[in-house]
Design a protein around this motif. Structure first.
Motif, PDB file in Angstrom:
ATOM      1  N   TYR A  18      -4.851  -0.807  15.008  1.00 54.84           N
ATOM      2  CA  TYR A  18      -3.670   0.003  14.691  1.00 54.84           C
ATOM      3  C   TYR A  18      -3.661   1.293  15.518  1.00 54.84           C
ATOM      4  N   ASP A  74       1.602   7.939  18.409  1.00 54.72           N
ATOM      5  CA  ASP A  74       2.136   8.483  17.160  1.00 54.72           C
ATOM      6  C   ASP A  74       1.227   9.563  16.590  1.00 54.72           C
ATOM      7  N   ASP A  75       1.725  10.209  15.544  1.00 52.00           N
ATOM      8  CA  ASP A  75       0.938  11.211  14.826  1.00 52.00           C
ATOM      9  C   ASP A  75       0.028  10.475  13.840  1.00 52.00           C
ATOM     10  N   LEU A  76      -1.217  10.279  14.198  1.00 55.91           N
ATOM     11  CA  LEU A  76      -2.146   9.466  13.408  1.00 55.91           C
ATOM     12  C   LEU A  76      -2.842  10.331  12.357  1.00 55.91           C
ATOM     13  N   THR A  77      -2.150  10.565  11.249  1.00 55.82           N
ATOM     14  CA  THR A  77      -2.733  11.364  10.179  1.00 55.82           C
ATOM     15  C   THR A  77      -3.688  10.515   9.345  1.00 55.82           C
ATOM     16  N   ALA A 106      -3.688  10.222   6.133  1.00 63.22           N
ATOM     17  CA  ALA A 106      -2.919   9.511   5.107  1.00 63.22           C
ATOM     18  C   ALA A 106      -2.279   8.248   5.676  1.00 63.22           C
ATOM     19  N   THR A 107      -1.764   8.337   6.909  1.00 64.94           N
ATOM     20  CA  THR A 107      -1.133   7.172   7.543  1.00 64.94           C
ATOM     21  C   THR A 107      -2.145   6.061   7.778  1.00 64.94           C
ATOM     22  N   LEU A 108      -3.300   6.431   8.315  1.00 66.06           N
ATOM     23  CA  LEU A 108      -4.331   5.431   8.610  1.00 66.06           C
ATOM     24  C   LEU A 108      -4.875   4.803   7.331  1.00 66.06           C
ATOM     25  N   GLY A 128      -3.368   4.527   4.483  1.00 62.22           N
ATOM     26  CA  GLY A 128      -2.333   3.678   3.910  1.00 62.22           C
ATOM     27  C   GLY A 128      -2.233   2.331   4.599  1.00 62.22           C
ATOM     28  N   HIS A 129      -2.521   2.291   5.894  1.00 59.39           N
ATOM     29  CA  HIS A 129      -2.427   1.032   6.644  1.00 59.39           C
ATOM     30  C   HIS A 129      -3.416  -0.008   6.136  1.00 59.39           C
ATOM     31  N   GLN A 151      -0.815   2.365  18.206  1.00 56.98           N
ATOM     32  CA  GLN A 151       0.050   3.483  17.818  1.00 56.98           C
ATOM     33  C   GLN A 151      -0.475   4.821  18.337  1.00 56.98           C
TER      34      GLN A 151
END
Length: 413
Positions: free
Chosen positions: A313, A320-323, A325-327, A329-330, A317
């Motif tokens: 991921y 992108d802005d890899l925060t 929380a985003t990671l 959540g994935h 990506q």
């Protein structure tokens, strides 16, 4: 208001959990924190704590040692463990010592909230049960009956003993009032109530993977369901409760065929087919074994598969802005634990890996003479060319332009 103690040796984790629970205002809990097992004991000695949310592995006093102290000194306190993949066998032994529930650190915030809600529900049920028993004493015993109970401990042995005393009291009333039928009904009601408590325990054992304890207790409950002395309505009450335990677990495991069988048997019993009790008892036992197997498979997920998924991921990506929380959540992780899980599994920091991928991508794009620095910055996740230049120089000791000149010059020669 209930009192909840968070115990974790990593302040960032404990603080994150505190923030999560503060946002869940509906829980109506007063929060306490401790960064070690020994500090947690200090809090427990000074405050009446209802629920402990505890990391199972900590330096010094580990979670399982804290549990032993709590079970010995504050038996009504519910202990919920937070555990990683590689702690799973360890947490099984902790649960056998009286832990209320465990949460895998790969699970999301909703699981934490639901588990705390479950603990609060259990406390409410126990409080209600104590009140019920106290009320029964008041109704069944004369003022001078010689039995006083200011606080009835709740648990399988305590309830069993209390019900024995209730039956004695009921027997006394039988002799005095000569109403055997009414008293027999009261005995059956008390016995049925105890069976419903068993069903609740079965649900806890099923959730926490305690298969041996489940099998033993289910055998006792099944004997009650098959007993000739058990009234049909009391059997149905237990069946309703068992369905409430089994249906969500079967659904979570995707066992649709088993759900259909359960519904069919339930309809037969409701229509009065007494012979179906033996069949449904056997099905409950088989379905439980299937659920336990499903839960074991889910717990044995390979951590490396999770890491591979997150690496893929990040690489896809990288612009992108890899925060965090985003990671998290994935891969359906709790953000509070994702960074720690990654470090434990790979030995490296997550931010270091992202920086390495961005740096490699930047070097690749700098091989293209016509590509502008601003465009390269955006392709590697930087909206500002100055921020990208600072990052690149920190990683390589030279600016992007210097790197490009050296490599282009080297390729010509």
């Amino acid at each position: 208001m209930y009192r909840l103690l968070i115990v974790d040796d990593m302040p960032i984790v404990a603080d994150g959990l505190e923030g999560l629970l503060q946002e869940a205002a509906h829980l109506n809990v007063k929060l306490y924190k401790a960064y070690s097992g020994s500090k947690a004991l200090d809090v427990l000695r000074s405050e009446r704590i209802d629920i402990v949310l505890c990391d199972i592995k900590m330096p010094g006093m580990e979670g399982i040692d804290l549990l032993k102290e709590i079970r010995h000194r504050w038996p009504h306190c519910k202990v919920i463990f937070l555990t990683a993949y590689d702690d799973f066998e360890y947490v099984r032994s902790a649960m056998s010592l009286g832990g209320f529930e465990y949460i895998l650190k790969v699970e999301d915030d909703r699981k934490i909230i639901r588990t705390i809600e479950k603990a609060i529900d259990a406390i409410c049920e126990e409080d209600a049960a104590r009140s019920l028993v106290q009320q029964a004493y008041r109704e069944l015993l004369d003022a001078d009956g010689g039995v006083a109970m200011s606080d009835v401990p709740f648990g399988s042995e305590a309830v069993r003993g209390t019900l024995r005393e209730l039956r004695i009291a009921i027997g006394r009333k039988q002799a005095e009032a000569a109403q055997p039928e009414a008293e027999e009904t009261a005995v059956q009601a008390g016995t049925a109530y105890f069976q419903l408590h068993k069903v609740r325990l079965l649900g806890e054992y099923l959730e926490s993977g305690r298969e041996a304890e489940f099998d033993k207790l289910f055998g006792e409950l099944n004997a009650f369901l098959l007993g000739n002395a058990t009234g049909h309505m009391h059997k149905l009450e237990c069946l309703h409760a068992l369905n409430a335990v089994y249906i969500p677990n079967l659904a979570a495991c995707g066992l649709q065929d088993e759900l259909d069988v359960l519904r069919t048997l339930y309809k037969r019993i409701q229509s009065g087919e007494e012979g179906s009790w033996e069949t449904i008892g056997g099905c409950f036992r088989i379905f439980a074994a299937t659920i336990f197997k499903c839960k074991r498979s889910a717990a044995n997920v390979n951590a490396n598969d999770v890491i591979d998924k997150i690496h893929a991921y990040i690489e896809a990506q990288i612009a992108d802005d890899l925060t965090l929380a985003t990671l998290a959540g994935h891969v359906n992780f709790n953000p509070s634990y994702f960074s720690r899980f990654y470090k434990q599994t790979t030995g490296n920091g997550l931010s270091d890996y992202i920086a390495d991928i961005r740096n490699a991508k930047a070097k690749e794009l700098l091989q293209r003479p016509a590509m502008k620095i601003q465009d390269i910055a955006e392709k590697t996740g930087y909206h500002s060319s100055m921020a990208f230049i600072r990052f690149f120089k920190k990683q390589n000791g030279i600016t992007p332009e210097e790197y490009r000149r050296r490599n282009l010059h080297g390729s010509r020669t």
